[in-house]
Design a protein around this motif. Structure first.
Motif, PDB file in Angstrom:
ATOM      1  N   GLY B  42      58.040  56.552 107.430  1.00 47.69           N
ATOM      2  CA  GLY B  42      59.000  55.588 107.944  1.00 47.69           C
ATOM      3  C   GLY B  42      59.326  55.921 109.382  1.00 47.69           C
ATOM      4  O   GLY B  42      58.614  56.694 110.026  1.00 47.69           O
ATOM      5  N   GLU B  43      60.407  55.338 109.865  1.00 50.34           N
ATOM      6  CA  GLU B  43      60.836  55.641 111.226  1.00 50.34           C
ATOM      7  C   GLU B  43      61.661  56.918 111.238  1.00 50.34           C
ATOM      8  O   GLU B  43      62.322  57.254 110.257  1.00 50.34           O
ATOM      9  N   LEU B  44      61.603  57.609 112.349  1.00 55.54           N
ATOM     10  CA  LEU B  44      62.402  58.825 112.497  1.00 55.54           C
ATOM     11  C   LEU B  44      63.823  58.423 112.857  1.00 55.54           C
ATOM     12  O   LEU B  44      64.064  57.795 113.885  1.00 55.54           O
ATOM     13  N   VAL B  45      64.753  58.764 111.956  1.00 53.43           N
ATOM     14  CA  VAL B  45      66.163  58.453 112.198  1.00 53.43           C
ATOM     15  C   VAL B  45      66.826  59.711 112.750  1.00 53.43           C
ATOM     16  O   VAL B  45      66.778  60.767 112.118  1.00 53.43           O
ATOM     17  N   SER B  46      67.406  59.568 113.941  1.00 58.77           N
ATOM     18  CA  SER B  46      68.039  60.743 114.559  1.00 58.77           C
ATOM     19  C   SER B  46      69.487  60.436 114.880  1.00 58.77           C
ATOM     20  O   SER B  46      69.753  59.523 115.652  1.00 58.77           O
ATOM     21  N   LEU B  47      70.387  61.173 114.292  1.00 60.07           N
ATOM     22  CA  LEU B  47      71.803  61.032 114.636  1.00 60.07           C
ATOM     23  C   LEU B  47      72.122  62.206 115.564  1.00 60.07           C
ATOM     24  O   LEU B  47      72.340  63.331 115.130  1.00 60.07           O
ATOM     25  N   ALA B  48      72.111  61.908 116.851  1.00 63.05           N
ATOM     26  CA  ALA B  48      72.177  63.001 117.818  1.00 63.05           C
ATOM     27  C   ALA B  48      73.154  62.657 118.927  1.00 63.05           C
ATOM     28  O   ALA B  48      73.615  61.529 119.063  1.00 63.05           O
ATOM     29  N   THR B  49      73.475  63.669 119.730  1.00 60.97           N
ATOM     30  CA  THR B  49      74.353  63.471 120.881  1.00 60.97           C
ATOM     31  C   THR B  49      73.523  62.934 122.046  1.00 60.97           C
ATOM     32  O   THR B  49      72.308  62.801 121.964  1.00 60.97           O
ATOM     33  N   ASP B  52      70.676  64.926 123.153  1.00 63.40           N
ATOM     34  CA  ASP B  52      69.620  65.095 122.147  1.00 63.40           C
ATOM     35  C   ASP B  52      69.814  66.331 121.275  1.00 63.40           C
ATOM     36  O   ASP B  52      68.843  66.910 120.812  1.00 63.40           O
ATOM     37  N   ARG B  53      71.039  66.740 121.085  1.00 65.92           N
ATOM     38  CA  ARG B  53      71.303  67.784 120.111  1.00 65.92           C
ATOM     39  C   ARG B  53      71.676  67.088 118.799  1.00 65.92           C
ATOM     40  O   ARG B  53      72.495  66.160 118.804  1.00 65.92           O
ATOM     41  N   THR B  54      71.092  67.533 117.693  1.00 63.21           N
ATOM     42  CA  THR B  54      71.356  66.870 116.414  1.00 63.21           C
ATOM     43  C   THR B  54      72.836  66.960 116.077  1.00 63.21           C
ATOM     44  O   THR B  54      73.426  68.039 116.061  1.00 63.21           O
ATOM     45  N   GLY B  81      71.959  72.639 114.324  1.00 64.60           N
ATOM     46  CA  GLY B  81      71.876  74.097 114.304  1.00 64.60           C
ATOM     47  C   GLY B  81      73.090  74.801 114.876  1.00 64.60           C
ATOM     48  O   GLY B  81      73.337  75.950 114.586  1.00 64.60           O
ATOM     49  N   GLN B  82      73.879  74.090 115.685  1.00 60.70           N
ATOM     50  CA  GLN B  82      74.993  74.764 116.349  1.00 60.70           C
ATOM     51  C   GLN B  82      76.022  75.244 115.337  1.00 60.70           C
ATOM     52  O   GLN B  82      76.268  74.590 114.314  1.00 60.70           O
ATOM     53  N   VAL B  83      76.625  76.343 115.652  1.00 65.48           N
ATOM     54  CA  VAL B  83      77.460  77.067 114.681  1.00 65.48           C
ATOM     55  C   VAL B  83      78.588  76.210 114.130  1.00 65.48           C
ATOM     56  O   VAL B  83      78.883  76.212 112.934  1.00 65.48           O
TER      57      VAL B  83
END
Lengths: 159, 400
Positions: B42-49, B52-54, B81-83
């Motif tokens: 499918g399409e890549l769904v990215s919920l990011a800032t 481009d940080r997830t 990944g950020q804490v």
């Protein structure tokens, strides 16, 4: 333990989902589990990316549930999104599943909510029966499935 | 939790890419998205800032088509990944079937790798899962950089149990497919084992109890040092916390008669049900004989005491009779085991906490029932001079 459905289970669940679509004249009805998988869906002439829809609905509901905890609620049982032309009504079915109805101006919010809540109760009862029943005697073909999946991944990745 | 639909011959599994910030999780998905034709994904769904940080997750659906008669699908997720996004990471891990831990090979990132791996274990434990009991692989990413930690050293630090590992350069797509193949194989193998044994035993419930027992005994061995476990069943947990776990760990060890040990082991495991890490805060109605007489704010929490015991505390502020009477009280509660109650015409399991309180009219019980850790709700009844008054989660009815 994975959720294992027989044909009768799948048919009855699919029937409930299709009935809801027809009763509400919705665009799409998706039954999602809380890990983001689509368990069943039905749509009208307009097609949606059901996998992405399921993942985003589950994500949206997970974050809403966490929000509910922060404000002292156990959870928010329904979630409604309103756009210019389309709306989405999400209803909790049980601890693991959500029902989502995508509709437009052809359907009214009240009717969609009423029908969706009724369908959600029936689905919850069905899943309770599935969980309590003895499991099927079927099982997956272990090594051949693993080996062939590896070969398929090799094939689909373009060089 | 994977889905297997024997009717339509479909298998669906969830795989999560985990790791510290900027290690290459999203890059892995981007490489898969770029390397697989659209009809298989499918399409890549990215919920990011904006940078481009997830922010929440990335998602990619992979549809392998029919394999051995089964339509095989994988849902691939990444986590932020950020804490400070830990709560979000935990949400994404729900229902996971397999994990790819992406480690950053740079020397300055080794501490982040360790912390992220520890964080992964913690988040899985919040769902009652044990990383060592589920399919996972490690990917050592960024191997093209000039100054990377040697693979042997990374294995020694991050992979002492020798799970499958793969070197990769995700930006160039190197090692990405191999990592995916490795985790897919593990997940499907595990799924097949579970279905085989379930079919053999003929009872899904027995299998579930046996798996829970296996996971619990593994969890005990991991968390014994963390002193979070409680003593086995019969005595209330106010008794010692630390000493019982070592005997519980030692008990399965002697080889003689493991089969007879399974049955008695299951019974105490069910009786000593995992205690909830409680903090329930809710507003409730006060009802007397079905009539709403006021409202309350109820808070139940579990605290560790100086002698390593656990103390449950109920704090309650009530307002009754149109605000004429206000009352606040706090009392300590004892763990009383599990009970089932009928709520909204359904039999529901609760954790039961009790306390005998002195009251104007004599002694009575404060009884609290707390639902499971994922769906917290508390139901309280305490004696008042005009009769038994119940607090309920607002809008959900009241127990009988």
């Amino acid at each position: 333990m994975p959720l294992i459905m027989t044909k009768a289970d799948a048919d009855s669940i699919q029937k409930l989902v299709v009935d809801l679509l027809q009763k509400t004249k919705a665009r799409c009805v998706v039954l999602v589990d809380q890990s983001g998988r689509c368990v069943a869906h039905a749509d009208s002439s307009e097609k949606f990316d059901v996998d992405a829809l399921a993942a985003l609905i589950a994500g949206s509901f997970s974050s809403t549930r966490a929000l509910a905890g922060l404000v002292g609620e156990t959870e928010f049982f329904s979630l409604f999104h309103q756009g210019e032309n389309k709306r989405i009504q999400n209803i909790v079915v049980d601890n693991d599943r959500l029902l989502s109805v995508v509709f437009d101006q052809r359907a009214t919010v009240g009717r969609v909510r009423l029908c969706a809540e009724t369908t959600a109760e029936r689905l919850a009862e069905r899943f309770r029966q599935i969980a309590q029943r003895k499991t099927t005697d079927e099982c997956l073909p272990r090594e051949s499935l693993v080996e062939d999946t590896g070969k398929r991944l090799d094939q689909i990745f373009e060089p | 939790m994977a889905n297997i639909n024997y009717a339509f011959k479909e298998i669906s599994c969830k795989i999560v890419y985990y790791g510290p910030g900027l290690c290459g999780k999203t890059t892995n998905l981007q490489a898969i998205h770029a390397g697989v034709p659209p009809k298989f994904r499918g399409e890549l769904v990215s919920l990011a800032t904006e940078q481009d940080r997830t922010l929440f997750f990335d998602f990619l659906a992979l549809d392998l088509g029919e394999v051995r008669g089964f339509k095989t699908k994988f849902q691939l997720y990444t986590v932020p990944g950020q804490v400070y996004y830990n709560a979000t990471r935990r949400l994404v891990l729900r229902g996971v079937d397999g994990i790819v831990f992406v480690a950053d090979s740079r020397p300055e990132s080794m501490e982040d790798n360790r912390e992220s791996l520890a964080n992964l274990r913690e988040n899985l434990e919040s769902y009652g899962l044990n990383l060592d009991a589920m399919p996972w692989v490690i990917q050592y990413n960024k191997r093209d950089l000039s100054n990377v930690v040697a693979r042997e050293e990374m294995e020694a630090i991050l992979n002492p149990d020798q799970v499958p590992s793969q070197e990769a350069v995700a930006t160039k797509g190197i090692g990405v497919k191999e990592t995916l193949k490795a985790i897919a194989a593990q997940v499907l193998r595990r799924l097949s084992e579970m279905t085989e044994s379930t079919a053999a035993s003929g009872s899904a419930l027995e299998r579930k109890a046996a798996e829970r027992q296996v996971l619990r005994s593994q969890k005990v061995s991991i968390t014994a040092a963390a002193s979070e476990t409680r003593p086995p069943a019969p005595t209330p947990t106010v008794a010692t916390e630390q000493p019982p776990p070592p005997p519980a760990v030692a008990a399965p060890q002697p080889p003689p008669a493991p089969p007879p040990k399974v049955e008695p082991a299951v019974a105490p495991a069910r009786a000593r049900v995992e205690l909830p890490d409680l903090h329930v805060l809710q507003k409730c109605d006060l009802r007397w004989r079905g009539f709403r007489v006021g409202n309350a704010v109820v808070e139940i929490s579990r605290r560790s005491t100086a002698d390593r015991k656990f103390l449950y505390v109920l704090n309650c502020q009530t307002t009754t009779c149109l605000g004429l009477f206000r009352n606040a009280w706090e009392c300590a509660l004892e763990w009383s085991g599990e009970e089932t109650k009928v709520v909204d015409y359904q039999t529901v399991p609760f954790y039961a906490l009790r306390r005998v309180v002195s009251h104007q009219k004599g002694e009575g019980y404060v009884c609290i029932w707390v639902k499971n850790a994922f769906d917290k709700a508390c139901y309280v009844s305490y004696p008042a001079f005009w009769g038994m008054v119940r607090l309920t989660p607002a809008g959900r009815g009241w127990f009988q």
